[in-house]
Design an enzyme around this catalytic site. Structure first.
Site, short mmCIF file in Angstrom:
data_model
loop_
_atom_site.label_atom_id
_atom_site.label_comp_id
_atom_site.label_asym_id
_atom_site.label_seq_id
_atom_site.Cartn_x
_atom_site.Cartn_y
_atom_site.Cartn_z
N GLU A 105 0.84 -1.20 0.00
CA GLU A 105 0.00 0.00 0.00
C GLU A 105 0.87 1.24 0.00
OE1 GLU A 105 -3.56 -0.09 2.59
OE2 GLU A 105 -3.01 1.92 3.21
N ASP A 107 0.29 5.32 0.58
CA ASP A 107 -0.77 6.22 1.07
C ASP A 107 -0.42 7.70 1.06
OD1 ASP A 107 -2.47 4.19 2.04
OD2 ASP A 107 -1.30 4.03 3.87
N GLU A 109 -2.51 10.70 2.97
CA GLU A 109 -3.68 11.00 3.79
C GLU A 109 -3.62 12.47 4.19
OE1 GLU A 109 -5.06 7.08 6.17
OE2 GLU A 109 -3.13 7.89 6.76
N ARG A 133 5.19 3.01 8.56
CA ARG A 133 6.29 3.85 8.06
C ARG A 133 5.77 5.27 7.81
NH1 ARG A 133 7.26 -1.02 4.88
NH2 ARG A 133 9.18 -2.01 5.59
N TRP A 199 -8.49 10.24 15.83
CA TRP A 199 -7.01 10.30 15.76
C TRP A 199 -6.47 11.42 14.88
CZ3 TRP A 199 -4.58 9.69 10.98
CH2 TRP A 199 -5.38 9.16 9.95
#
Ligand SMILES: *[C@@H]1O[C@H](CO)[C@@H](O)[C@H](O)[C@H]1NC(C)=O
Length: 289
Positions: A105, A107, A109, A133, A199
């Site tokens: 994956e 990412d 975000e 990571r 979060w």
């Protein structure tokens, strides 16, 4: 779709470098390459399908995915994030192998924030099932004021996350040193907009203000060039794919300078230097960038 090996890409590597966006951009509508994966009613096509609006409200977020999976290539799109009070929202743009155990994956975000506070961009890399990571940067512009181009280049040499042609993260292929690199599975292209106020913003302290809903993010100029799978396996190993070319095997001098600038001035978190999480520095961090 599929392999793109135009003559231009072979003959004029320097021009490509300078004008990569204009050369590779081709008119694509949302529905040609993508399908909605979560809440039809929260994704609206606009501008004749050349752009879309993602909606988050108290009833739902939404998501879309590419119809194909790809094994190496480059994907880019222009995104305009939720303006004003976006605290607690997360807009994501990522590639994912969609496999449970041995997930790969890549990412992007975008973590929202209170009005006037900066968005945080988090990137992560999963290779052969292992992630953790995370890196985070703050942007040098307001990502909600205008469209900006976010792209992921993935070839046999490295993965490069870029924003407006500025590399913000490089994950090198260091297989020779026993470090896993995503290479064996095709990945689809995904995007989602959802609520993550447990979060996302200041570690979950800042909650979504639903009185500001609905929240809108905009996407356009979808561009995927890569080896679509299932398809000829030989495509993924063809060194003549433009994204495998010498100009894309490592950062050039200008890109390397921009990358250093981002790391020095805009990086706010790097798992590589998080001693409380990783008393022993992860091997890919030691292997150099
Ligand atoms: C939000 O703004 C605060 C205050 O400037 C900052 O500490 C934080 O990193 C920003 N981003 C997120 C996602 O919390």
């Amino acid at each position: 779709m599929g392999t793109t090996t135009s003559l231009t890409h072979i003959i004029l590597p320097l021009l490509i470098l300078t004008f990569s966006l204009s050369v590779s951009a081709r008119p694509a509508t949302f529905l040609q390459d993508f399908r909605i994966t979560w809440s039809d009613s929260h994704i609206k096509q606009i501008e004749g399908g050349r752009a879309i609006q993602l909606i988050l409200d108290q009833s739902s977020g939404c998501g879309f995915a590419s119809k194909s999976q790809y094994l190496f290539g480059r994907v880019s799109m222009k995104i305009k994030l939720i303006p004003g009070d976006s605290a607690g929202t997360v807009t994501a743009f990522y590639m994912n192998s969609d496999t449970d155990n041995v997930r790969d994956e890549l990412d992007f975000e975008f973590l929202g924030n209170r009005t006037g506070q900066p968005y945080t961009v988090q990137t992560n890399v999963y290779a052969h099932g292992k992630g953790d990571r995370e890196q985070r940067i703050n942007l040098w512009f307001d990502p909600a004021a205008d469209f900006h181009t976010y792209s992921i280049l993935w070839n046999h040499h490295h993965v490069v996350f870029s924003i407006d042609d500025v590399p913000i993260r490089v994950y090198k292929n260091n297989e020779a040193r026993g470090i896993p690199f995503p290479k064996f599975q095709p990945m689809g292209v995904y995007s989602t907009l959802w609520e993550a106020d447990d979060w996302a913003t200041r570690g979950g302290l800042e909650k979504i203000d639903w009185s500001k809903a609905p929240f809108y993010a905009y996407y356009k100029d979808f561009d995927i060039e890569g080896c679509a799978m299932p398809g000829p396996a030989s495509c993924a190993t063809n060194p003549r794919n433009w994204w495998e070319g010498t100009a894309y095997q490592q950062l050039n001098v200008l890109q390397a300078r921009r990358y250093r600038w981002v790391r020095l001035n805009h990086m706010v978190y790097d798992y590589c230097t998080d001693k409380s999480r990783y008393p022993v520095t992860p091997p890919e961090c030691m292997a150099g960038i």
